[in-house]
Design a protein around this motif. Structure first.
Motif, short mmCIF file in Angstrom:
data_model
loop_
_atom_site.label_atom_id
_atom_site.label_comp_id
_atom_site.label_asym_id
_atom_site.label_seq_id
_atom_site.Cartn_x
_atom_site.Cartn_y
_atom_site.Cartn_z
N VAL A 227 -12.89 -22.58 23.73
CA VAL A 227 -12.24 -22.65 22.42
C VAL A 227 -13.11 -23.41 21.42
N THR A 228 -13.63 -24.55 21.83
CA THR A 228 -14.36 -25.41 20.90
C THR A 228 -15.78 -24.93 20.62
N THR A 229 -16.25 -23.96 21.38
CA THR A 229 -17.55 -23.34 21.09
C THR A 229 -17.39 -21.87 20.73
N TRP A 230 -16.15 -21.43 20.53
CA TRP A 230 -15.88 -20.03 20.25
C TRP A 230 -16.62 -19.14 21.25
N ARG A 231 -16.23 -19.34 22.51
CA ARG A 231 -16.75 -18.52 23.60
C ARG A 231 -18.27 -18.59 23.69
N GLY A 232 -18.79 -19.80 23.44
CA GLY A 232 -20.22 -20.03 23.57
C GLY A 232 -21.07 -19.56 22.41
N SER A 233 -20.42 -19.17 21.33
CA SER A 233 -21.18 -18.63 20.19
C SER A 233 -21.73 -19.72 19.27
N THR A 234 -21.27 -20.94 19.45
CA THR A 234 -21.72 -22.04 18.59
C THR A 234 -21.46 -23.34 19.29
N ASP A 235 -22.18 -24.37 18.90
CA ASP A 235 -21.89 -25.70 19.40
C ASP A 235 -20.76 -26.31 18.60
N ARG A 236 -19.99 -27.16 19.23
CA ARG A 236 -18.90 -27.82 18.50
C ARG A 236 -19.49 -28.79 17.50
N ALA A 237 -18.91 -28.78 16.27
CA ALA A 237 -19.39 -29.68 15.21
C ALA A 237 -19.08 -31.12 15.58
#
Length: 237
Positions: A227-237
């Motif tokens: 959830v916090t990386t949108w399925r690995g598409s981004t690092d969490r801010a």
């Protein structure tokens, strides 16, 4: 910038990419798509969703509402986000809050297992974009969208803009689905509680403490990461 999609048979569909985050970046496109019921989708509409990368459909409706099917190559997962807790829903249905963001925080607090199951499904979905929907694509869909946007620290302005798009799309939805989606009634309910659609959503979004809720719902580490990386598409801010 919101990414509305032109999909034959849908009028309240959009990619959650392109929304501003608090760190100045934007949410990635092609990860999550929100929509209303898919009953009116044409073969061309399904082809367009498939071309957009949709490989999983999450149906958030109650069992008696579920209709339609998905084509081969797209997985369908049905999860009742509402549940049937009469003690919870009766007062909300009686005064109309059930169709507004005025119930969001109470739902998260009192029925945490409902959303937790949906997030688990997101974490375990196959590669590709996840489309989630309810009937109108408005408030069950809106609750999940708010959580996903909060997970990437989307700004309050852009998160509210995404929610308000459903009001802007109401007339087109009526034309596509041949029924009213009660936009004026929703606004009247909100006014009785001293809110506009904008202020009601902002109040819920502002007070949505996702880390605290993860603990309350006992969300698994794998699901939190998805959830916090949108399925690995981004690092969490």
């Amino acid at each position: 910038m919101r990414h509305d999609l032109l999909i034959e048979g849908l009028a309240n569909v959009r990619d959650l990419g392109g929304l501003k985050r608090s760190d100045g970046s934007v949410t990635p496109r092609g990860v999550f798509v929100r929509a209303e019921a898919l009953d009116r989708l044409t073969p061309a509409g399904w082809d367009r969703l498939s071309a957009h990368g949709v490989r999983t459909v999450l149906d958030l409706r109650r069992p008696h509402e579920r209709t339609g099917a998905v084509p081969a190559g797209i997985a369908r997962v049905c999860l009742d986000l509402d549940g049937d807790d009469e003690a919870f829903w009766s007062p909300l249905e009686a005064d109309g809050r059930w169709g507004t963001p005025l119930y969001y925080l109470a739902h998260l607090r009192e029925l945490p297992d409902r959303l937790a199951a949906v997030l688990d499904a997101i974490a375990s979905a196959p590669e590709g974009a996840v489309l989630f929907h309810c009937g109108a694509g408005w408030d069950r869909t809106g609750l999940l969208a708010a959580v996903l946007l909060r997970a990437l620290d989307v700004t309050e302005d852009d998160a509210a803009s995404d929610y308000l798009a459903s009001f802007a799309n109401a007339a087109a939805m009526t034309a596509v689905h041949n029924r009213s989606f009660d936009a004026e009634e929703r606004l009247e309910v909100l006014a009785r509680f001293g809110h506009t659609a904008d202020s009601a959503f902002r109040a819920a979004y502002r007070d949505l403490d996702l880390d605290e809720w993860f603990d309350l719902a006992d969300v698994a580490p794998k699901t939190r990461l998805a959830v916090t990386t949108w399925r690995g598409s981004t690092d969490r801010a």
